[in-house]
Write a protein that holds these residues in place. Sequence first.
Motif, mmCIF file in Angstrom:
data_model
loop_
_atom_site.group_PDB
_atom_site.id
_atom_site.type_symbol
_atom_site.label_atom_id
_atom_site.label_comp_id
_atom_site.label_asym_id
_atom_site.label_seq_id
_atom_site.Cartn_x
_atom_site.Cartn_y
_atom_site.Cartn_z
ATOM 1 N N ASN A 192 -7.615 -7.534 4.143
ATOM 2 C CA ASN A 192 -8.110 -6.172 4.328
ATOM 3 C C ASN A 192 -8.994 -6.125 5.573
ATOM 4 N N ASN A 217 -7.315 0.961 2.240
ATOM 5 C CA ASN A 217 -6.116 0.224 1.835
ATOM 6 C C ASN A 217 -4.940 0.566 2.745
ATOM 7 N N SER A 218 -3.801 0.003 2.439
ATOM 8 C CA SER A 218 -2.641 0.130 3.333
ATOM 9 C C SER A 218 -1.489 0.882 2.682
ATOM 10 N N SER A 275 3.686 1.264 1.625
ATOM 11 C CA SER A 275 2.555 0.450 2.049
ATOM 12 C C SER A 275 3.007 -0.503 3.135
ATOM 13 N N PHE A 317 -3.394 -0.097 7.684
ATOM 14 C CA PHE A 317 -4.807 -0.121 7.314
ATOM 15 C C PHE A 317 -5.580 0.695 8.351
ATOM 16 N N ASN A 343 -8.891 -1.244 -3.005
ATOM 17 C CA ASN A 343 -8.854 -1.887 -1.693
ATOM 18 C C ASN A 343 -8.165 -3.251 -1.749
ATOM 19 N N GLY A 344 -7.533 -3.550 -2.893
ATOM 20 C CA GLY A 344 -6.776 -4.777 -3.037
ATOM 21 C C GLY A 344 -7.511 -5.919 -3.700
#
Length: 385
Positions: free
Chosen positions: A8, A145-146, A162, A167, A251-252
């Motif tokens: 990230n 996030n992506s 995604s 990002f 955010n993962g």
Amino acid sequence: MLNFNFYNPTRIIFGGDTIAKINDYVPTEAKVLMLFGGESARKNGTLAEVREALGAREIHEFGGIEPNPSYETLMKAVELIREQKIDFLMAVGGGSVIDGTKFIAAAVNYTGDTWEILETHGNKITQALPFASVLTLPATGSEMNSGGVVTRKSTQAKLSFSSPYVFPQFSVLDPNKTFSLPTRQLANGVVDAFIHVMEQYLTHPVNAHVQDRFAEGLLQTLIEIGPKILEDSADYDTRANLMWAASMALNGLIGAGVPQDWSTHLIGHELTALYGIDHARTLAIVLPSNLQVRRQEKREKLLQYAARVWQIVEGDEEQRIDTAIARTRAFFEQLGLPTRLSDYGLGETDIEIIITQLKSHNLTQLGEHKNVSLEISRQILEMSI
């Protein structure tokens, strides 16, 4: 714990009066396009703040990105960028504006039919324009996030995508921007963040103690501040905690090394596409019934959730699970989000339409075990009436 690769790169600029710091992170010679939704960002002065922070840079504007960003609208922005040779994007808004900006960034230099970006869920993205965001509505976590979700109006297809190429380079999170938000949007934000956590947490145990405790802390924080955030007197710190919790929810980090579900989201997306129900409100409808229908496969985590998040330790296992699901539903309703299809005038006849849409979008094997068939989805929807 499962193997994972966590990445990230998004810089977070957090706090009051931080929009001015944009100047430090946007290239001096950049041609910037500010993207936003309705006119609220202009009326409350946020667009003017961003413009001032960008200084002497060449600035263009593109407004009108919908609460569920449409492919058709986003492609108009793509055309503008190509015509004006814009090379930096600045999303000013909530998750929908940021999601839309991610798609636009990937689509500008995409060779081929840009709809492929969504059909392949982002797998064909190989580059994207640099972009950043100024968050005005905490909810989706898109600022860190992506991923994103885009709807094609012509087919009512709502697809997610995604890619590590989308990002945000940085995101400005100023809790002061929440003071002008309507109660409905704040309540939606709390529930959206809550269910983002649940999709990653409430699956089955893999001995990921760090992720579990982190997720449980986020859930407890949202339960604590949820009712407070709806009060006119909600202070800066309450709003700051909501903003950061929503970012951390997706955010993962808590999803690394654990199984993830996302069936509630995918079913909910069809409700939004078909009936225009707010995204968070579709999740509030689907999640309680989803947990009830699939309580056996989620049994261990439901009992853990009951004990650690709601402090439900009395009664037998079935009673504890029932109580945890009931408390979850009550929490959503306390925030003003109805939890039944019938609350929106939907019933049995609509379920067949929703199932048809799930089938047409090949959403026939959902969940952490890929065992949420159309029949299971039907049971979840029937229980949601």
